[in-house]
Design an enzyme around this catalytic site. Structure first.
Site, PDB file in Angstrom:
ATOM      1  CD  GLU A 190      -0.925  -0.544   3.694  1.00 49.79           C
ATOM      2  OE1 GLU A 190      -1.581  -1.161   3.702  1.00 49.79           O
ATOM      3  OE2 GLU A 190      -0.372   0.101   3.460  1.00 49.79           O
TER       4      GLU A 190
ATOM      5  CD  GLU B 235       2.827   0.249   0.631  1.00 46.75           C
ATOM      6  OE1 GLU B 235       2.076   0.798   0.235  1.00 46.75           O
ATOM      7  OE2 GLU B 235       3.101  -0.961   0.701  1.00 46.75           O
TER       8      GLU B 235
END
Length: 515
Positions: free
Chosen positions: A196, A319
């Site tokens: 991220e 994810e």
């Protein structure tokens, strides 16, 4: 795909007045030569240093009275082996970009402590580190997927980690590994370069991260990038297609094995709702967010096709899952939530999407494996239970490394308060032994759906089936009733001379096997 083995499911449906009508499904057999394989790594999992995922979940220490192997719970090992877990991502998540791997090697009593600033501000003693994780993966028979620290780490640090885990010759890092008790390297195949990067991994722009990726990736291997492993770029936040565009445009394809995508089914980040005590309105909104995965995968793939028409670079949805408010009385930073039939149908529908996009989606990681978010396993001291999501993933493991049977169909509608969602989700495959599996999900909270499948051309005659459902949508497995929701034999179909007539209950998952 033009010469693929196509199963064409043609639905005619009218779901008026709450009654499911008969639907006709026509199955057509064609050449299988170019059909993609459903990569087993689509069924991967995720273990972050977060809450009770690692400590109190996987790892209890070798002095624990809970049966363990070098500190890892034996019951969890068995449950995950039964699940045929193909890979496990670690140590994060956001935690990955504050994790320095050398803190987690050597004698445990000499390892430094750090504060886990992302998840509850707890002290991390690093008693579970590289050796513990990689040895655990060997016990599981799963490929490790290591997330490297790009946000607060250095190029040298990540290059050293690669050498420590993968190099069989003599070098400073392989010598250190041997000093710490491991002679042969683990040969880690999957490496995430940051996590991220657009957020907790450094708040980078796509352009800046692409440059960082190229730098880190270069020093992980030799100049020709022939290290024999897959580098995975920190991908987009859900529908940020520009992020994917920039990475595909600016990173040479020979340096890029996969591009990540993260997407959680969240109603409202400020008020996510209860994991158990929810209404049909909240259920419908959760499923609406979950089913966006179809659009995300399609559009990210279309961007990648511009630069990689041969689909050499994979989409890694590393994810995904449902995210609700934590259970009452638990640490809000530990993300512990229960797991109901809502999560089971969400998992089944999502896995159907991944299966049907197997030409580009080649890895996915449910968040997370134990005691965090949409977990497949929950623990309470010595007790351990498996969740409805666990059972769906176990039912679906028949698709791992099987040949996709592409499906196209017009789904009946799940209608609620004037909004519509596709009620039925389907994926199908044929394995190396010739067994055919068809996975069906009905997300409708109230109505069953009747289907008719012509299977004469599949070359199979005998079918069996299992179903996962419950008396209430909000039902779940607890430590007092651990087997409230388990797969059972499904009898709601009939084979009439090569035509399967099936009635799928509301909020249920059915897997058919034909031979």
């Amino acid at each position: 795909m033009k010469k693929a083995l196509f199963i064409t499911f043609l639905f005619t449906i009218c779901n008026q007045l709450g009654f499911a009508q008969n639907q006709s499904i026509v199955v057509t057999l064609k050449n299988t030569a170019n059909a993609p394989i459903i990569n087993k790594n689509i069924y991967g999992h995720f273990a972050e240093h977060l809450g009770r995922s690692v400590y109190g979940g996987f790892f209890v220490g070798d002095t624990s009275k809970i049966p363990n192997t070098k500190g890892v719970r034996n019951d969890i090992i068995k449950a995950l082996k039964d699940l045929k877990i193909p890979n496990l991502r670690w140590p994060g998540g956001c935690f990955a970009d504050t994790y320095h791997w050398k803190d987690g090697i050597g004698p445990q009593e000499q390892r430094p402590t750090i504060v886990n600033k992302w998840w509850g501000g707890v002290t991390e003693d690093n008693s579970f580190g590289t050796h513990d994780f990689l040895n655990m993966c060997e016990l599981l028979g799963a490929e490790p997927y290591l997330s490297g620290n790009v946000g607060s780490g250095t190029v040298q640090e990540l290059a050293d980690w690669v050498q420590y885990t993968n190099f069989s010759g003599r070098s400073p890092m392989s010598d250190l590994r041997k000093k710490n008790g491991r002679t042969e390297p683990w040969k880690v195949k999957f490496w995430g370069i940051g996590n991220e990067a657009w957020g907790c991994g450094g708040n980078m722009t796509a352009e800046y991260y692409a440059g960082e990726y190229r730098k880190f990736a270069t020093f992980m291997s030799d100049w020709e990038n022939t290290g024999g492993f897959t580098r995975i770029a920190s991908g987009s936040n859900s529908a940020d297609y520009n992020w994917t565009e920039v990475l595909m445009k600016n990173i040479p394809l020979n340096m890029l094995g996969g591009v990540g995508v993260h997407h959680y089914a969240v109603i409202d980040w400020a008020k996510k709702g209860d994991a158990v005590d929810y209404t049909e309105d909240q259920y419908f909104k959760t499923m609406k967010e979950a089913l966006k995965m179809e659009e995300l995968v399609t559009k990210h793939s279309a961007v990648m096709d511009k630069y990689d028409p041969e689909k050499k670079v994979a989409i890694m949805v590393d994810e995904w899952g449902a995210w609700y408010d934590v259970e009452k009385g638990t640490n809000p930073g530990f993300l512990y939530q229960q797991n109901t039939m809502r999560d089971a149908v969400l998992a089944g529908a999502t896995l159907n999407i991944f299966n049907n996009h197997a030409d580009r989606v080649r890895m996915a990681n449910l968040a997370q494996c134990v005691n965090v978010l949409q977990a497949v396993i929950l623990t309470d001291k010595a007790k351990m239970i498996t969740t409805p999501t666990y059972h769906v993933m176990k039912m679906y493991n028949v698709h791992q490394d099987a040949t996709l049977l592409p499906v196209s169909f017009q789904s009946p509608l799940y209608t609620f308060k004037g909004e519509n969602l596709p009620a039925v989700s389907v994926s199908a495959s044929k394995d190396k032994t010739g067994l055919v599996h068809i996975s069906l999900v009905n997300i409708d909270a109230k109505n069953k759906n009747k289907l008719e499948i012509d299977v004469k051309d599949l070359g199979v005659k005998n079918f069996t089936a299992t179903v996962l459902t419950a008396s209430k949508l909000q039902d779940y497995n607890s430590f007092d009733t651990p087997d409230k929701i388990v797969p059972t034999v499904f009898k709601g179909f009939e084979n009439k001379k090569g035509k399967l007539e099936i009635t799928i209950p509301p909020f249920s998952i059915v897997v058919l096997e034909g031979k």
